[in-house]
Design a protein around this motif. Structure first.
Motif, PDB file in Angstrom:
ATOM      1  N   ALA A   1       1.109  14.586  54.577  1.00 31.89           N
ATOM      2  CA  ALA A   1       1.457  13.301  55.186  1.00 31.89           C
ATOM      3  C   ALA A   1       0.396  12.230  54.944  1.00 31.89           C
ATOM      4  CB  ALA A   1       1.667  13.482  56.690  1.00 31.89           C
ATOM      5  N   TYR A   2      -0.697  12.590  54.312  1.00 32.36           N
ATOM      6  CA  TYR A   2      -1.767  11.617  54.060  1.00 32.36           C
ATOM      7  C   TYR A   2      -1.332  10.591  53.030  1.00 32.36           C
ATOM      8  CZ  TYR A   2      -4.867  14.911  56.389  1.00 32.36           C
ATOM      9  OH  TYR A   2      -5.454  15.744  57.290  1.00 32.36           O
ATOM     10  N   GLN A   3      -2.038   9.463  53.050  1.00 30.33           N
ATOM     11  CA  GLN A   3      -1.850   8.499  51.968  1.00 30.33           C
ATOM     12  C   GLN A   3      -3.118   8.474  51.140  1.00 30.33           C
ATOM     13  OE1 GLN A   3      -1.055   4.584  53.462  1.00 30.33           O
ATOM     14  NE2 GLN A   3      -3.127   4.187  54.081  1.00 30.33           N
ATOM     15  N   GLU A   4      -2.980   8.104  49.899  1.00 30.84           N
ATOM     16  CA  GLU A   4      -4.110   8.034  48.992  1.00 30.84           C
ATOM     17  C   GLU A   4      -4.302   6.605  48.517  1.00 30.84           C
ATOM     18  OE1 GLU A   4      -3.940  12.515  47.131  1.00 30.84           O
ATOM     19  OE2 GLU A   4      -3.117  10.874  45.926  1.00 30.84           O
ATOM     20  N   TYR A   5      -5.537   6.285  48.203  1.00 31.44           N
ATOM     21  CA  TYR A   5      -5.902   4.989  47.659  1.00 31.44           C
ATOM     22  C   TYR A   5      -6.221   5.181  46.186  1.00 31.44           C
ATOM     23  CZ  TYR A   5      -6.346   3.617  52.522  1.00 31.44           C
ATOM     24  OH  TYR A   5      -6.080   3.359  53.835  1.00 31.44           O
ATOM     25  N   VAL A   6      -5.513   4.465  45.330  1.00 37.62           N
ATOM     26  CA  VAL A   6      -5.737   4.591  43.891  1.00 37.62           C
ATOM     27  C   VAL A   6      -5.989   3.211  43.286  1.00 37.62           C
ATOM     28  CG1 VAL A   6      -4.408   6.717  43.635  1.00 37.62           C
ATOM     29  CG2 VAL A   6      -3.271   4.530  43.381  1.00 37.62           C
ATOM     30  N   LEU A   7      -6.817   3.202  42.257  1.00 38.34           N
ATOM     31  CA  LEU A   7      -7.113   1.950  41.562  1.00 38.34           C
ATOM     32  C   LEU A   7      -5.869   1.444  40.842  1.00 38.34           C
ATOM     33  CD1 LEU A   7     -10.540   3.012  40.080  1.00 38.34           C
ATOM     34  CD2 LEU A   7     -10.202   1.107  41.668  1.00 38.34           C
ATOM     35  N   THR A   8      -5.640   0.167  40.925  1.00 36.70           N
ATOM     36  CA  THR A   8      -4.601  -0.490  40.138  1.00 36.70           C
ATOM     37  C   THR A   8      -5.212  -0.866  38.794  1.00 36.70           C
ATOM     38  OG1 THR A   8      -5.266  -2.656  40.939  1.00 36.70           O
ATOM     39  CG2 THR A   8      -3.564  -1.494  42.238  1.00 36.70           C
ATOM     40  N   ALA A   9      -4.425  -1.448  37.925  1.00 35.47           N
ATOM     41  CA  ALA A   9      -4.969  -1.954  36.655  1.00 35.47           C
ATOM     42  C   ALA A   9      -6.048  -3.001  36.933  1.00 35.47           C
ATOM     43  CB  ALA A   9      -3.852  -2.533  35.791  1.00 35.47           C
ATOM     44  N   LYS A  10      -5.811  -3.841  37.934  1.00 36.07           N
ATOM     45  CA  LYS A  10      -6.807  -4.850  38.319  1.00 36.07           C
ATOM     46  C   LYS A  10      -8.096  -4.166  38.771  1.00 36.07           C
ATOM     47  CE  LYS A  10      -7.047  -8.829  41.505  1.00 36.07           C
ATOM     48  NZ  LYS A  10      -6.242  -9.566  42.497  1.00 36.07           N
ATOM     49  N   GLY A  11      -7.971  -3.095  39.530  1.00 39.65           N
ATOM     50  CA  GLY A  11      -9.131  -2.341  39.977  1.00 39.65           C
ATOM     51  C   GLY A  11      -9.850  -1.670  38.825  1.00 39.65           C
ATOM     52  N   GLU A  12      -9.091  -1.096  37.899  1.00 41.11           N
ATOM     53  CA  GLU A  12      -9.708  -0.435  36.746  1.00 41.11           C
ATOM     54  C   GLU A  12     -10.466  -1.428  35.870  1.00 41.11           C
ATOM     55  OE1 GLU A  12      -6.729   1.957  34.812  1.00 41.11           O
ATOM     56  OE2 GLU A  12      -6.963   3.537  36.319  1.00 41.11           O
ATOM     57  N   ASN A  13     -10.079  -2.701  35.929  1.00 34.45           N
ATOM     58  CA  ASN A  13     -10.804  -3.731  35.181  1.00 34.45           C
ATOM     59  C   ASN A  13     -12.206  -3.972  35.731  1.00 34.45           C
ATOM     60  OD1 ASN A  13      -8.949  -4.352  33.152  1.00 34.45           O
ATOM     61  ND2 ASN A  13      -7.853  -5.779  34.450  1.00 34.45           N
ATOM     62  N   LEU A  14     -12.517  -3.385  36.890  1.00 36.30           N
ATOM     63  CA  LEU A  14     -13.867  -3.485  37.450  1.00 36.30           C
ATOM     64  C   LEU A  14     -14.835  -2.476  36.819  1.00 36.30           C
ATOM     65  CD1 LEU A  14     -12.974  -4.001  41.207  1.00 36.30           C
ATOM     66  CD2 LEU A  14     -14.137  -5.643  39.709  1.00 36.30           C
ATOM     67  N   PHE A  15     -14.326  -1.589  35.980  1.00 34.81           N
ATOM     68  CA  PHE A  15     -15.170  -0.557  35.377  1.00 34.81           C
ATOM     69  C   PHE A  15     -16.414  -1.125  34.697  1.00 34.81           C
ATOM     70  CE2 PHE A  15     -16.102   2.594  31.968  1.00 34.81           C
ATOM     71  CZ  PHE A  15     -16.532   3.625  32.795  1.00 34.81           C
ATOM     72  N   PRO A  16     -16.307  -2.162  33.867  1.00 36.35           N
ATOM     73  CA  PRO A  16     -17.526  -2.694  33.239  1.00 36.35           C
ATOM     74  C   PRO A  16     -18.541  -3.222  34.254  1.00 36.35           C
ATOM     75  CG  PRO A  16     -15.577  -3.562  32.151  1.00 36.35           C
ATOM     76  CD  PRO A  16     -15.109  -2.834  33.375  1.00 36.35           C
ATOM     77  N   ILE A  17     -18.069  -3.712  35.399  1.00 41.10           N
ATOM     78  CA  ILE A  17     -18.977  -4.211  36.440  1.00 41.10           C
ATOM     79  C   ILE A  17     -19.777  -3.050  37.024  1.00 41.10           C
ATOM     80  CG2 ILE A  17     -19.128  -5.410  38.664  1.00 41.10           C
ATOM     81  CD1 ILE A  17     -17.932  -7.059  36.187  1.00 41.10           C
ATOM     82  N   VAL A  18     -19.071  -1.963  37.334  1.00 41.46           N
ATOM     83  CA  VAL A  18     -19.735  -0.783  37.893  1.00 41.46           C
ATOM     84  C   VAL A  18     -20.714  -0.198  36.876  1.00 41.46           C
ATOM     85  CG1 VAL A  18     -19.348   1.541  38.814  1.00 41.46           C
ATOM     86  CG2 VAL A  18     -17.815  -0.322  39.476  1.00 41.46           C
TER      87      VAL A  18
END
Length: 142
Positions: free
Chosen positions: A71-88
């Motif tokens: 019954a849990y929900q999960e938080y997943v990166l969207t494409a917009k979130g994945e675009n933060l990879f170079p920042i990290v």
């Protein structure tokens, strides 16, 4: 929403606080559940809930039903979130260069295709040459 004409100001407004950026980092590391984020970060539930909601509202993360059918929900990166990879990666590499003593142990980001640490990132011009701060300028909105 921040209406500043500066892209850096708007970005920092959304992901510039410690918890939001570390949530994104943990999402890149495969974390998806509230409890996992909380254990990893040691952040208070109310703060974590607020930052997750802010990241979902901004389209950086999305919620989905748990992949294991619970019954849990999960938080997943969207494409917009994945675009933060170079920042990290840029923050990681800056920290490796400036915040660790020579020989001090730290985590390493590995290219899974080669098994080797990823190379240093650097902004490049259209011709592939490395850009330095002195060779760029910001054109401000007037």
């Amino acid at each position: 929403m921040n209406d500043a004409p500066c892209p850096v100001a708007r970005s920092v407004d959304l992901i510039g606080d410690r918890w939001s950026l570390l949530i994104v980092r943990d999402a890149f590391d495969g974390m998806r559940r509230f409890g996992d984020f909380q254990r990893s970060l040691g952040v208070a539930r109310n703060i974590l809930s607020d930052r997750l909601r802010k990241l979902v509202d901004a389209g950086v993360l999305e919620t989905q039903a748990a992949s294991d059918g619970t019954a849990y929900q999960e938080y997943v990166l969207t494409a917009k979130g994945e675009n933060l990879f170079p920042i990290v990666v840029a923050l990681r590499q800056w920290g490796e260069q400036h915040l660790f003593e020579r020989g001090e142990r730290h985590s390493v980001l590995i290219d899974t295709r080669t098994g080797k640490p990823i190379p240093r990132m650097a902004p490049t011009a259209r011709d592939g040459s490395v850009l330095e701060p002195a060779t760029t300028e910001v054109r401000k909105v007037t």
